[in-house]
Structures are given as C-alpha cells and as structure tokens.
Write an enzyme that holds these catalytic residues in place. Structure first.
Site, PDB file in Angstrom:
ATOM      1  N   GLY A  70     -41.827  13.087 -51.085  1.00 31.12           N
ATOM      2  CA  GLY A  70     -42.551  14.028 -51.931  1.00 31.12           C
ATOM      3  C   GLY A  70     -43.688  13.378 -52.709  1.00 31.12           C
ATOM      4  O   GLY A  70     -44.771  13.952 -52.841  1.00 31.12           O
ATOM      5  N   THR A  71     -43.455  12.189 -53.206  1.00 24.92           N
ATOM      6  CA  THR A  71     -44.486  11.508 -54.002  1.00 24.92           C
ATOM      7  C   THR A  71     -45.732  11.270 -53.159  1.00 24.92           C
ATOM      8  O   THR A  71     -46.855  11.543 -53.590  1.00 24.92           O
ATOM      9  CB  THR A  71     -43.929  10.169 -54.537  1.00 24.92           C
ATOM     10  OG1 THR A  71     -42.792  10.449 -55.363  1.00 24.92           O
ATOM     11  CG2 THR A  71     -44.973   9.406 -55.338  1.00 24.92           C
ATOM     12  N   ASN A 155     -38.128  20.975 -61.113  1.00 23.33           N
ATOM     13  CA  ASN A 155     -36.963  20.132 -60.823  1.00 23.33           C
ATOM     14  C   ASN A 155     -35.952  20.095 -61.964  1.00 23.33           C
ATOM     15  O   ASN A 155     -34.783  19.815 -61.744  1.00 23.33           O
ATOM     16  CB  ASN A 155     -37.411  18.709 -60.493  1.00 23.33           C
ATOM     17  CG  ASN A 155     -38.515  18.205 -61.390  1.00 23.33           C
ATOM     18  OD1 ASN A 155     -39.563  18.830 -61.506  1.00 23.33           O
ATOM     19  ND2 ASN A 155     -38.288  17.082 -62.038  1.00 23.33           N
ATOM     20  N   SER A 203     -39.760  17.114 -49.312  1.00 24.47           N
ATOM     21  CA  SER A 203     -39.131  15.790 -49.248  1.00 24.47           C
ATOM     22  C   SER A 203     -37.771  15.891 -48.562  1.00 24.47           C
ATOM     23  O   SER A 203     -36.964  16.767 -48.909  1.00 24.47           O
ATOM     24  CB  SER A 203     -38.958  15.265 -50.678  1.00 24.47           C
ATOM     25  OG  SER A 203     -38.283  14.033 -50.652  1.00 24.47           O
ATOM     26  N   HIS A 205     -35.080  13.827 -48.594  1.00 27.67           N
ATOM     27  CA  HIS A 205     -33.841  13.434 -49.276  1.00 27.67           C
ATOM     28  C   HIS A 205     -33.383  14.428 -50.343  1.00 27.67           C
ATOM     29  O   HIS A 205     -32.349  14.236 -50.976  1.00 27.67           O
ATOM     30  CB  HIS A 205     -33.949  12.006 -49.846  1.00 27.67           C
ATOM     31  CG  HIS A 205     -34.726  11.889 -51.114  1.00 27.67           C
ATOM     32  ND1 HIS A 205     -34.125  11.851 -52.344  1.00 27.67           N
ATOM     33  CD2 HIS A 205     -36.047  11.802 -51.342  1.00 27.67           C
ATOM     34  CE1 HIS A 205     -35.052  11.733 -53.287  1.00 27.67           C
ATOM     35  NE2 HIS A 205     -36.230  11.699 -52.695  1.00 27.67           N
ATOM     36  N   CYS A 328     -36.293  10.855 -61.448  1.00 28.35           N
ATOM     37  CA  CYS A 328     -37.344   9.921 -61.056  1.00 28.35           C
ATOM     38  C   CYS A 328     -37.895   9.200 -62.267  1.00 28.35           C
ATOM     39  O   CYS A 328     -38.455   8.129 -62.165  1.00 28.35           O
ATOM     40  CB  CYS A 328     -38.470  10.654 -60.348  1.00 28.35           C
ATOM     41  SG  CYS A 328     -37.847  11.709 -59.051  1.00 28.35           S
TER      42      CYS A 328
HETATM   43  C1  LIG Z   1     -40.650  18.472 -57.954  1.00 31.40           C
HETATM   44  C2  LIG Z   1     -40.643  17.104 -57.362  1.00 31.40           C
HETATM   45  N1  LIG Z   1     -41.754  16.633 -56.769  1.00 31.40           N
HETATM   46  C3  LIG Z   1     -41.797  15.417 -56.219  1.00 31.40           C
HETATM   47  C4  LIG Z   1     -40.710  14.580 -56.250  1.00 31.40           C
HETATM   48  C5  LIG Z   1     -40.792  13.231 -55.612  1.00 31.40           C
HETATM   49  O1  LIG Z   1     -40.159  13.246 -54.359  1.00 31.40           O
HETATM   50  P1  LIG Z   1     -39.718  11.882 -53.630  1.00 31.40           P
HETATM   51  O2  LIG Z   1     -38.554  11.360 -54.360  1.00 31.40           O
HETATM   52  O3  LIG Z   1     -39.392  12.314 -52.235  1.00 31.40           O
HETATM   53  O4  LIG Z   1     -40.906  10.984 -53.674  1.00 31.40           O
HETATM   54  C6  LIG Z   1     -39.526  14.995 -56.887  1.00 31.40           C
HETATM   55  C7  LIG Z   1     -38.364  14.110 -57.019  1.00 31.40           C
HETATM   56  O5  LIG Z   1     -37.545  14.280 -57.895  1.00 31.40           O
HETATM   57  C8  LIG Z   1     -39.501  16.306 -57.440  1.00 31.40           C
HETATM   58  O6  LIG Z   1     -38.404  16.780 -58.024  1.00 31.40           O
END
Ligand SMILES: Cc1ncc(COP(=O)(O)O)c(C=O)c1O
Length: 397
Positions: A70-71, A155, A203, A205, A328
């Site tokens: 996701g990042t 989230n 994402s 995971h 995160c």
């Molecule tokens: C809304 C949202 N965007 C992006 C991310 C980042 O995803 P990743 O962990 O796959 O990089 C997260 C992770 O918690 C998230 O909740």
C-alpha cells in the site's frame, strides 16, 4: 493459551488456501519477462493473477500495476502524477494537491514531500465522524487542482468516505482522483469503475495474502511516472522483476470474492454485538465514527480516563491483541493524527482503542473480549484514582 487477534487492520493472518498453494507457486520460479520455455509457467501465473485481481476490483487487467504494498502504491500514485505534470506531459500545468485530514501517513507524508518540491498542498477538513462536507469540497477544488487523494475507508475508525461523489466533483474541475483503498478489501465491496476513480491503492497483507504485494489501479489513459527505473515491467509503470509468489497469493484471495459478502455480514454482526455490550456495560465509552458509514470490521472505542497504551498492554497480557492507532506509526508516542483531525483532543486520542475483526473471528472470541474489557478498564480506573489520592492531585480532577 489461544490468543485472540483483533488487529486485522494492521495485518491479516495468511489464508489457509494460500499456504497450501505456496509450493506450487514456488515451482514457477522462472522470470516472467524471459522468452524461453522455463519462464512459461511464471508468465502464465502472472497473467492469470492479473486477471483475477482485476476482476476483484472491477478493473481491466492492463490497469493493474503490481507494487510491493500500500505504501508504494500511494507513493506511485501521488508522485507519479506530480512528475508527469512537472515534466509537462499532461497538457496544462496544474500544481494544486488536495488530501483529507485522516489519510494514512503514506499519503500524508508523500504530500509533505510534494510541498517541499514546490507543489501547493492543502488538506480537506473532516468532521467528528470523519466525513467531508461535499459542498465545501466542491468550492475548494480549484481549476489548477492536479490530484485529489482521499481514502476509501479509514484504518483507525473504519469510516467510509463518499468517494464516488468526491471523484465526480474533482473531475468536473479536470482534476485526477486517487483513493487509498487499502482498508477496503475483505471488509467492503469495491469496484473502481463504479467509483470512477483514476487511481486506487490496495495491499495484499491486509487481505490474507502474503506480505510484499500491493496494487495500484491506474485507469487506462492515466499517466504516471514510474518511481523505479530500470526494467520495463508493469508497462513501464513499475520497474523490477515481479514478486510472483506474493502476487499469486493475492490472486488466490481474489478467487474467494464470491464468499466475501457473507464474511462481511458476519463480521458486522460480531462488531455490532461487541459495541452494544461495551456501550451497555462500561460507563464513559463512545464509538468514534459511529455516526457515519463504516466498514464492517472496525470499532474505535473512546474510553474515558484510560490510557490506550496501558489498556493495550493489559489486554495483551490476557492474550488479546488490539491497537491504539495506526500500527504503521505505532512505536511513536504521538497520539493518532487522524483521530485529532476528527476533532478528538490529544487526551481523547490517547484514550482510544482500535478493535479490528477478521473473517475468522468467532462469537467465543467476542465473548472472551467482553468478559475481559470491563475488568481491565476498572483496574486501570481504580489505579488512576488511587494515584490521584496518594499524590493529593484528586482535588484538581
Ligand atoms: C489506509 C492505509 N493505507 C496504506 C497503508 C500501508 O500499506 P502497506 O503496509 O501495505 O504499505 C496502510 C497500512 O496500515 C493503511 O492502513
């Protein structure tokens, strides 16, 4: 002791079907870009995976860009558009970027980066339920807005934002629309065509697949500059040999899409029963974001007089995993920015607990949690009272 995992918004356990098929996927070890016969299995697996993931989100296969998570997808969407405008590949120059106050740090920090690079970046305000005032938003989108980035679901609270309406407003002004939909898969049904967004992040995971795979949906015709230069993989939108094992695991989860609506309903019933119990049996509790639309699995409890971190640790000792904010960014002591943007004070944000259920959550687990929480909350409140009394601070409270 069988532990109870209520932190699915942070990451999900790996699905049993994924575990089973891993060794078959590992046998497809060829490089999908090679032309010889040893690569055929890998090439086919990549093609089939792309097709399955596209069907899951309502896209065309060529609109699916595989990333590491996701990042990266959020970075690619935002910086990718910014670079195209900067290079003059998009016709008229636009330099205004708009994002909501409750975005994940991977959007917030990327926007900060654009600001340092000379973009004009603004935040969209949200109310106590994490909602955006659409009339105000319509006035704020500008003729020079390049991109609006608003998450599909938050989230921390599960709040679902009015993406379809916002995308329509943004498009009227000629702006592109990106949604961080990382918290949508498995918790809500999503179709990028129906939402009519230009870019959307996902994402693996967070969806019972392996870690190390994400998706950026990039609507046909949307121009994004690759962050990773090198190979021409993913149609020059993301260089680097594909992480086929993780990609195949995401596709495996996509195959389960028919069963998702039933799983969503089950999670919602469990979540609602948990909230009803807590609201009826513990004083001084409210559910942040409950006044708006939410995804099925998330509950953010604001518990008066409690430090969320202390509560988390006490529940952990009893075998229950929860979270106090975005996992995160956990490790930092700063209470959740998103909750503060929703109007909670620092102290309230610190008193918040995030519970996120999963497909395998059972009624027994909910019952065990409901038995533990009132005890732990009373313990913490009693300790706090004692310390006020013994330090003579009680008079001030
Ligand atoms: C809304 C949202 N965007 C992006 C991310 C980042 O995803 P990743 O962990 O796959 O990089 C997260 C992770 O918690 C998230 O909740």
């Amino acid at each position: 002791m069988q532990r109870i995992y209520f932190d699915h918004n942070s990451t999900t356990p790996v699905d049993a079907g994924v575990r089973e098929k891993t060794s078959y996927w590992l046998d497809q070890w060829g490089n999908p870009s090679s032309v010889h016969q040893d690569a055929r299995g890998a090439k086919n697996l990549l093609r089939e995976s792309r097709q399955a993931v596209a069907e899951l989100i309502g896209a065309r296969p060529l609109e699916v860009v595989f990333t590491s998570g996701g990042t990266e997808s959020n970075n690619l969407a935002i910086k990718g558009v910014f670079q195209k405008f900067r290079k003059g590949h998009m016709g008229e120059f636009r330099n205004h970027y708009f994002f909501s106050g409750i975005e994940h740090p991977s959007v917030r920090q990327t926007m900060e980066f654009l600001k340092q690079e000379g973009a004009y970046v603004e935040e969209i305000k949200v109310d106590r339920n994490g909602m955006v005032d659409l009339d105000v938003f319509a006035e704020q989108v500008r003729e020079d807005t390049a991109l609006v980035s608003v998450m599909f679901a938050n989230n921390e609270t599960g709040t679902v934002l009015p993406i379809k309406k916002m995308a329509k407003i943004a498009h009227k002004k000629g702006a592109l629309f990106h949604t961080d939909a990382v918290q949508s898969l498995g918790k809500s049904l999503i179709n990028v065509k129906d939402l009519d967004v230009d870019l959307a992040s996902f994402s693996g995971h967070k969806f019972y697949a392996l870690r190390g795979v994400g998706v950026l949906y990039s609507k046909q015709g949307t121009q994004i500059e690759s962050l990773l230069h090198g190979g021409g993989q993913e149609r020059y939108r993301r260089g680097g040999t594909e992480n086929l094992l993780a990609i195949a695991s995401l596709a495996e989860m996509a195959q389960q899409r028919e069963e998702i609506p039933e799983r969503i309903q089950k999670m919602e019933e469990l979540r609602d029963s948990l909230e009803n119990f807590v609201l009826e049996n513990i004083e001084g509790v409210s559910v942040t974001g409950a006044g708006g639309k939410r995804v099925a699995n998330t509950s953010n409890l604001l518990i008066d007089g409690i430090d969320g971190e202390v509560l988390l640790m006490k529940l952990d000792l009893r075998g229950i995993s929860v979270s106090t904010g975005s996992a995160c960014s956990s490790g930092s002591q700063e209470p959740s920015i998103a909750l503060q943007k929703m109007g909670l004070t620092r102290k309230e944000a610190q008193a918040s607990l995030r519970i996120s259920l999963g497909w395998n959550t059972t009624q027994q687990e909910i019952d065990a949690f409901c038995a533990a929480l009132p005890e732990v909350v009373s313990e913490i409140r009693a300790l706090k009272e004692q310390s006020y009394l013994s330090t003579g601070l009680a008079a001030y409270y």
